[in-house]
Design a protein around this motif. Structure first.
Motif, mmCIF file in Angstrom:
data_model
loop_
_atom_site.group_PDB
_atom_site.id
_atom_site.type_symbol
_atom_site.label_atom_id
_atom_site.label_comp_id
_atom_site.label_asym_id
_atom_site.label_seq_id
_atom_site.Cartn_x
_atom_site.Cartn_y
_atom_site.Cartn_z
ATOM 1 N N ILE A 288 0.723 -1.223 0.206
ATOM 2 C CA ILE A 288 -0.142 -0.024 -0.060
ATOM 3 C C ILE A 288 0.942 1.215 -0.176
ATOM 4 N N ALA A 289 1.853 1.357 0.835
ATOM 5 C CA ALA A 289 2.719 2.428 0.935
ATOM 6 C C ALA A 289 3.512 2.653 -0.314
ATOM 7 N N TYR A 290 4.091 1.385 -1.053
ATOM 8 C CA TYR A 290 4.722 1.586 -2.004
ATOM 9 C C TYR A 290 3.745 2.364 -3.584
ATOM 10 N N ASN A 291 2.724 1.721 -3.356
ATOM 11 C CA ASN A 291 1.821 2.502 -4.438
ATOM 12 C C ASN A 291 1.433 3.702 -4.240
ATOM 13 N N ARG A 292 1.341 4.166 -2.936
ATOM 14 C CA ARG A 292 0.594 5.588 -2.673
ATOM 15 C C ARG A 292 1.912 6.646 -2.870
#
Length: 220
Positions: free
Chosen positions: A181-185
């Motif tokens: 989630i953090a990588y995508n955001r």
């Protein structure tokens, strides 16, 4: 340690303490990876807020040329090219492209530096579930070996080993899901801010190339 009256400790802490060294090692690696990913995510969130302010300053032409922020450095890079004026035979379009290229090169280097550590999020998101699965398989193998030694397949014998093995998979997912989630955001926000910065650079280039320095105008 198992209590003869209350049975084995099936709490998460108890399962971790009862697990074998290999499974404990897997859990420790996953826990460390999760901590690192959270640290990277928090650091990038702070950095992205600062980058957003810099891009806004660049878009509104508010950056001071004497500052150390990204917007100020981009303006200084543009000012250096602008102050040299148009070269002999150089069109206004080429002059503008030279100004913008100086800014884009600086922006690209700055963004590459800011994205350091982001690949850790992608790696953790992709690998952590499989590392947890390895711990699970290893733990279940140990449970079957224990069953063979004790010649007992009762739930009281089987449950602790299988539970601690499955806990490794759970920890792997706990590490992987926030990392993905953090990588995508983060990558999405970097991409959007990069596009906004490039748009601002085009505006700055157009404004500066429309009014070449006095020496350049005199030469024309």
């Amino acid at each position: 340690m198992q209590d003869a009256i209350h049975g084995p400790d099936l709490s998460p802490v108890g399962l971790i303490l009862q697990a074998g060294p290999v499974v404990q090692g897997v859990m420790a690696v996953l826990a460390l990876a999760s901590v690192v990913c959270w640290a990277v995510a928090i650091e990038k969130a702070i950095l992205l807020r600062r980058l957003k302010r810099e891009v806004a300053a660049l878009s509104h032409m508010e950056a001071s040329h004497t500052g150390e922020g990204l917007a100020a450095r981009l303006h200084r890079a543009a000012a250096r090219e602008w102050s040299e004026g148009r070269e002999q035979g150089e069109s206004r379009g080429e002059y503008r492209e030279r100004i913008e290229r100086a800014m884009r090169d600086l922006l690209g280097g700055a963004l590459r530096g800011m994205q350091g550590g982001v690949p850790i999020l992608a790696t953790t998101g992709a690998v952590a579930p499989f590392v947890g699965l390895f711990g699970t398989v290893w733990g279940i193998m140990g449970s079957f070996q224990g069953i063979a030694k004790m010649q007992d397949t009762s739930l009281a014998v089987v449950a602790p080993g299988i539970a601690e093995a499955l806990l490794a998979t759970a920890i792997g997912l706990v590490a992987a899901i926030p990392a993905v989630i953090a990588y995508n955001r983060i990558t999405l926000r970097f991409g959007r801010l990069r596009q906004e910065a490039l748009s601002a650079i085009a505006t700055v280039g157009a404004r500066l190339s429309a009014r070449p320095p006095r020496a350049s105008r005199a030469a024309e």
